[in-house]
Design an enzyme around this catalytic site. Structure first.
Site, PDB file in Angstrom:
ATOM      1  N   GLY B 472      10.044   6.542   5.882  1.00 37.26           N
ATOM      2  CA  GLY B 472      10.337   7.016   3.849  1.00 37.26           C
ATOM      3  C   GLY B 472       9.310   6.939   3.135  1.00 37.26           C
ATOM      4  O   GLY B 472       9.316   7.660   2.206  1.00 37.26           O
ATOM      5  N   PRO B 657       0.649  13.965  -4.564  1.00 33.83           N
ATOM      6  CA  PRO B 657       1.108  12.677  -5.565  1.00 33.83           C
ATOM      7  C   PRO B 657       3.537  12.820  -5.826  1.00 33.83           C
ATOM      8  O   PRO B 657       3.343  11.726  -6.366  1.00 33.83           O
ATOM      9  CB  PRO B 657       0.675  13.943  -6.924  1.00 33.83           C
ATOM     10  CG  PRO B 657      -0.290  14.306  -6.991  1.00 33.83           C
ATOM     11  CD  PRO B 657       0.450  13.903  -4.744  1.00 33.83           C
ATOM     12  N   GLU B 730       3.124  -1.352  -2.774  1.00 35.03           N
ATOM     13  CA  GLU B 730       4.433  -2.533  -3.217  1.00 35.03           C
ATOM     14  C   GLU B 730       3.719  -2.319  -4.567  1.00 35.03           C
ATOM     15  O   GLU B 730       4.479  -3.632  -5.261  1.00 35.03           O
ATOM     16  CB  GLU B 730       3.070  -3.451  -2.122  1.00 35.03           C
ATOM     17  CG  GLU B 730       3.997  -2.732  -0.880  1.00 35.03           C
ATOM     18  CD  GLU B 730       3.392  -3.916   0.202  1.00 35.03           C
ATOM     19  OE1 GLU B 730       4.289  -5.527   0.115  1.00 35.03           O
ATOM     20  OE2 GLU B 730       2.510  -3.766   1.065  1.00 35.03           O
TER      21      GLU B 730
END
Ligand SMILES: Cc1cc2nc3c(=O)[nH]c(=O)nc-3n(C[C@H](O)[C@H](O)[C@H](O)COP(=O)(O)OP(=O)(O)OC[C@H]3O[C@@H](n4cnc5c(N)ncnc54)[C@H](O)[C@@H]3O)c2cc1C
Ligand code: SF4
Lengths: 332, 763
Positions: B472, B657, B730
């Site tokens: 994803g 982006p 993350e």
């Protein structure tokens, strides 16, 4: 695999006959029943599907009352303009319940009959002791995690809270449950756990909910449902209140007030002490605050849910303020 | 190797690197056309259901399977009695412990919810019902329920995690301004939308496994070791994954059970881990406790940081959740000390969950910094800027790039931070208290080699082939962009094939390392493919360029022509036809030239042994974030709503982006859940996780999420990766929870030091 028989009832009588059998369960929207079957709590031998029965999904607004068929969907009731106009708390309680997907599936009869969210009730493989599931086996919640358990109406045998939202509005506005052969006031429909927490309602074998009727009242017309929880949506209430208010012609004195409580009691709870304390009074901050504290009369908390004792009166007070300011733009 | 000049991020609308392309596989997922692991139609499939322990510690004395076996459709019941013939596998680094048997259905019960038996039947329903009929008799021993259990003790000191420089204790004692606090986080869970599970099928001695995987090659290696077979004979297929967040990087006990059952039965076996079983079949984020003491001068210059961390682990493995990971690198400090302990308790071994280590670590230090700011009566933004780290004080190395100052100042400007009032409880709207807070975040740049193949087909289409995965985060899309740009073809001409351990090797999709690693390999292969095409076009007979006298050609917009213009202009299809080629296949990897043996390659794709940390070279390389949060809190009810967020990031160059922003926002949303909602609730009597379902374990809903503004302040960092990007997956979550806790303090004057901040803590 455990087999069960499935009966798609085509008439009300057929359904009633079928649920007379031991081990029969009604299936309406299925959002509670199938969930509980997956947890191993519901193990019906016969599933009686009533979802296709004709004539049970109407919503009618008469001069005296609003009647709702047992198979009406939560979303249809919530969106009904007559209900929104006559008893906003009923619509709001549904809109703040569950999720959009569930509300599109779930029926009003099933909603009234939904079971507790007590995690011990829902995990029979790990917690054999549960008096509600298995009378006499004990209560795993005692000594366990009780943040979401009831503080009102509990017994030493069970402290599971009734999780429903709509039921809070129904108890506040004196709804009547239509069982076909008899009609039962909503407050009497539910039983306290006492030493038989397995018996939650007065429904007898072969009986089912046909519909509900909610009398119109000035208090219902000026009502609100306030639900407090950590997550903004899709969570059961930490505490909730359905409140309706009618003032005397002077616009200040309370003629009628209704207070129902949710998330804190073993059954949909009517806070009559709060109502009594306010009838005939002129509402101001201090009066509201003092009366709201009475909501917790007789409450018994466990270590994890003492916060409810402080929370509930605040929720009640805020809900009363909401219905009293809506009228005049400020406290009377 | 040629390095493309990096574009300014966000200005490429042509679909090349830096373009805001929508995820290629998005519409497949939305329409249900993407096939997930348990959805492949497989003939003669049998179904396994797990039986999990209901006690926290002890021994299985006996398992009565009589009723289960007699239940309709049941084919087999596996229990600790059965020797499945498995061997232990090597760890992530590839280190093999002494060779001994591996029992995925163990006799020793180490936690509540451990798989101890499995029922295999013709249908999933039959297996599930029969699993309820398995009767397990235990001999219980006394468990350690959690890190707070007095029996848990202080835990084991992890020497390799002890960090220090200067004399922190003395500098702390000498500091005129000090704060010291303990911060706690509970057990938290991945809750990926797609639950775990697999289908396993043997064909002779070949094994195919359909299983959601963040690392097809590494998982194939571990399965091969368990079953003592050749790595090449195991194939993991995982083209689509419904989220992983760190939970799908290794095979787990249930996987071993399903594969063993398939072998025993001689039939393919599918095992679906139920949602409740997902809470105990692998570990979530460990519960953490950390004490942080800060010493500062009166004008707010940090003098010392002393950090002591304790985190839960299981009784059978030491998994340290590194609460000291962000602590040493966020600020300039001359005296530092950090120690970490693991505390064994009866839980499944915790694991990596988005931002492992850095996340709880940032929660501690970023909460402590604001406590210090209030003690100094200083704006927390000013305190952070005043103690800005000009280099990495832990390693002593310069940063590769660190635009955290820009993140702080540009984030503050976008948020309107200058309008803040310093006093807690000083901003309100009726009964609603309003508060603002900041939290900084960081995540290291972890580098790993990868391999990729470019195939140019006769019809002119270009295929990028890699065994890496897309859960994803956008691998399909950015690899198409990377190949298109390097080759000089439109992105619409590129197809990407992923998620199969038979395809070229790749690093794990974890530690935010995949994008940097795999774009490097694809870029290299695509440049080589372009050079090869040009070489063939200039030299092959049949090529119209052969006799034009051109000595260089260019490939632009999918057409090959003389760089100086004029002469023939061919599409790739026309060129392939002229060359008489069906296919051109180019495979490249980013391993060092002197480490190209088959063994090197296998190690690189199937272990972590070639992975390089953020300071393995001369520089210290990290992504950075600054989060600005506004909360609105009902004064009577204690209910908190995040009403506004601005987060500014330095993640280097952004390959796409649009996808990066969605990664950042996804991380931020998980951070909101961590701050306000998420907590695995454990029964104190038997260690059972009692909210192991998505109605009771609360993750944020749309209604909980405000408008989130994300800002990129990064510049290309060509030390960090071939194309200049740093990890984005993350860092988004790191620093969100402290920003919210800090805003809650600003709103209410109450410092809540244990997550999640639920309403009763504020009442
Ligand atoms: C994840 C989740 C979150 C939820 N959150 C909320 C919430 O926030 N607030 C809230 O109020 N509710 C909530 N619910 C409960 C939901 O509202 C109920 O599940 C739903 O209303 C039940 O209706 P149903 O038609 O699906 O019932 P069913 O599942 O079909 O039936 C439920 C029970 O009622 C019996 N029954 C059904 N119809 C009749 C009848 N006519 N007469 C007698 N007995 C009958 C059935 O035998 C069964 O025992 C939630 C449920 C889930 C799964
Ligand atoms: S509180 Fe009631 S429902 Fe829950 S375990 Fe006890 S008896 Fe069962």
């Amino acid at each position: 695999m455990r087999d069960f028989s499935y009966l798609r009832a085509s008439t009300l009588d057929e359904a009633r006959q079928a649920v007379l059998q031991a081990g029969a369960s009604i299936l309406a929207g299925g959002t509670t029943l199938i969930d509980l079957a997956k947890c191993g709590v519901a193990e019906p031998e016969t599933v009686v599907d009533i979802s296709h029965l004709e004539g049970l999904s109407g919503i009618e607004v008469t001069p005296q009352s609003v009647t709702i068929g047992a198979l009406s969907r939560m979303s249809d009731v919530a969106d009904h303009s007559g209900i929104q106009a006559e008893m906003p708390a009923v619509s709001e309680s549904l809109l703040l319940a569950a999720s959009a997907q569930l509300r599109n599936m779930a029926t009003i009869g099933g909603n009234v009959m939904q079971r507790t969210r007590c995690p011990y009730f829902r995990d029979p493989g790990t917690f054999p002791a549960c008096n509600k599931r298995n009378p006499g086996s004990g209560c795993s919640a005692l000594g366990g995690i009780t943040r979401n358990h009831a503080v009102l109406g509990t017994s030493e045998h069970c402290l599971a809270s009734n999780p429903g939202d709509l039921a809070v509005a129904l108890v506040a506005f004196d709804a009547v449950v239509d069982l076909g052969s008899r009609r039962v006031p909503f407050d009497e429909f539910f039983l306290l756990p006492g030493d038989t927490p397995d018996r939650e309602t007065v429904l007898q074998p072969g009986e089912m909910i046909i519909g509900l009727s909610i009398p119109k009242s000035a208090a219902a017309k000026n009502s609100t449902y306030l639900k407090v929880r950590d997550r903004q949506s899709y969570e059961f209430a930490a505490a909730s209140a359905a409140v309706g208010l009618e003032l005397e012609d002077d616009g200040r004195t309370v003629r009628d007030i209704r207070v129902g409580l949710g998330g804190v009691a073993t059954k949909p709870w009517r806070a009559r002490a709060v109502e009594q304390a306010l009838i005939g009074k002129v509402l101001d901050d201090a009066t509201i605050k003092a009366a709201s504290l009475l909501a917790m009369e007789g409450a018994v908390a466990q270590s994890d849910n003492t916060y409810k004792i402080d929370l509930v009166p605040r929720v009640v007070a805020r809900a009363i303020e909401t219905v009293s300011t809506d009228k005049s733009g400020g406290l009377a | 190797m040629t390095i493309m000049p990096p574009r300014k991020h966000g200005d490429a609308s042509d679909g090349m690197v830096g373009g805001r392309l929508t995820r290629f596989e998005g519409s497949l997922k939305l329409t249900g056309a993407a096939t997930y692991a348990l959805e492949y139609p497989i003939d003669n499939l049998a179904h396994a259901a797990l039986v999990q322990s209901t006690i926290a510690a002890g021994r299985v004395v006996s398992v009565d399977v009589t009723r289960a076996l007699a239940s309709p459709g049941v084919l087999m019941v596996l229990t600790p009695e059965d020797d499945l013939g498995l061997r232990v596998s090597a760890d992530w680094q590839g280190n093999r412990p002494e060779d001994k048997p591996y029992h995925p259905l163990p006799r020793e019960v180490q936690f509540n919810g451990q798989s101890i038996a499995a029922v295999i039947a013709e249908s999933r329903e039959q297996a599930t019902e029969a699993a309820k009929l398995v009767v397990v008799t235990y001999e219980e021993t006394s468990p350690v329920m959690s890190i707070d259990d007095p029996a848990a003790g202080e835990g084991k000191l992890m020497d390799n995690l002890t960090i220090g420089w200067g004399d922190a204790e003395a500098a702390l004692a000498a500091s005129p301004v000090r704060i010291e606090s303990e911060y706690s986080t509970p057990r938290e869970y991945h809750c990926a939308m797609e639950p775990h599970g697999l289908t396993a099928k043997w064909d002779g001695d070949e094994l195919t496994i359909w299983e959601p995987s963040q690392w097809s090659h590494g998982m194939a290696r571990m399965y091969a070791e368990w079953f003592a077979m050749d790595y090449e004979k195991v194939r993991i297929i995982s083209p689509y994954i419904g989220g992983g967040f760190g939970s799908k990087g290794q095979p787990l006990a249930y996987g071993a059970v399903a594969v063993a059952a398939a072998r025993k039965l001689g039939r393919p076996v599918q095992l679906a881990v139920t949602r409740p079983q997902n809470f105990t079949s692998y570990g979530g984020r460990a519960a953490t406790r950390q004490t942080i003491a800060l010493g500062a001068s009166e004008d707010g210059v940090l003098q010392a940081i002393v950090h002591r961390g304790r985190t839960e682990t299981s009784v059978y493995m030491d998994y340290p959740e590194q609460t000291g990971a962000a602590t040493p690198i966020l600020y300039k400090v001359e005296n530092f000390s950090s120690q970490s302990r693991v505390v064994p308790v009866n839980t499944v071994t915790p694991g990596a969950l988005r931002g492992p280590g850095k996340n709880p670590s940032a929660y501690g230090i970023e909460s402590a910094m604001e406590e210090l700011a209030y003690k100094l009566d200083m704006d927390p933004l000013e305190l952070r800027l005043k103690n800005y780290a000009d280099h990495d004080y832990q390693s002593g190395k310069p940063w590769s790039t660190r635009m955290l100052r820009e993140a702080l100042t540009q984030g503050a400007a976008a948020f309107g931070w200058e309008k803040r009032s310093q006093q807690p409880r000083s901003m309100r709207d009726g009964k609603t208290l309003i508060g603002w807070g900041i939290g900084c975040g960081t995540f290291p740049v972890i580098r790993a080699p990868s391999e990729a193949m470019i195939r140019v087909l006769a019809n002119g289409r270009v295929e990028v082939v890699s065994g890496s995965i897309d859960m994803g985060q956008g691998t399909y899309t950015i690899l198409a962009q990377t190949a298109a740009e390097a080759l000089g073809v439109p992105v619409s001409q590129v197809d990407v094939l992923l998620g199969d351990s038979r395809m070229p090797g790749s690093s794990i999709a974890g530690g935010s390392m995949l994008a940097g690693s795999i774009t490097g390999a694809v870029h290299k292969a695509a440049i080589a493919a372009r050079d090869e095409l040009i070489g063939l076009a200039l030299n092959e007979t049949g090529s119209p360029f052969r006799d034009t006298g051109a000595n260089t050609l260019s490939l632009v917009g999918g057409r090959i022509e003389a760089s100086r213009g004029g002469g023939p202009s061919l599409s790739l299809q026309e060129l392939m036809q002229a060359l008489g080629r069906d296919e051109l296949e180019i495979r490249r990897n980013t391993l060092a030239e002197n480490a190209q043996t088959p063994d090197d390659q296998k190690q690189a794709w199937t272990t972590m042994s070639k992975v390089q940390g953020p300071t393995s070279g001369d520089l210290s390389m990290h992504s950075w974030a600054a989060h600005f949060v506004e909360v609105r809190i009902d004064e009577d009810f204690g209910t908190i709503r995040v009403s506004r967020m601005v987060s500014a990031f330095d993640c280097g160059r952004l390959y796409n982006p649009k996808l990066v922003e969605s990664q950042w926002k996804g991380g931020i949303i998980m951070g909101i859940g961590q701050a306000l909602l998420e907590e695995g609730v454990v029964d104190p009597r038997n260690g059972r996780t009692i909210n192991s379902n998505m109605a009771d374990y609360l993750v944020p809903t749309n209604a909980d999420i405000p408008d989130i503004e994300v800002i990129s302040v990064g510049v290309p960092d060509l030390d960090a990766s071939t194309l200049g990007g740093k990890g984005v997956g993350e860092v988004g979550i790191v620093g969100v929870a402290p920003a919210i806790a800090n805003a809650v303090f600003h709103a209410t004057g109450k410092r809540i030091r244990d997550l999640p901040i639920t309403l009763e803590k504020l009442m």
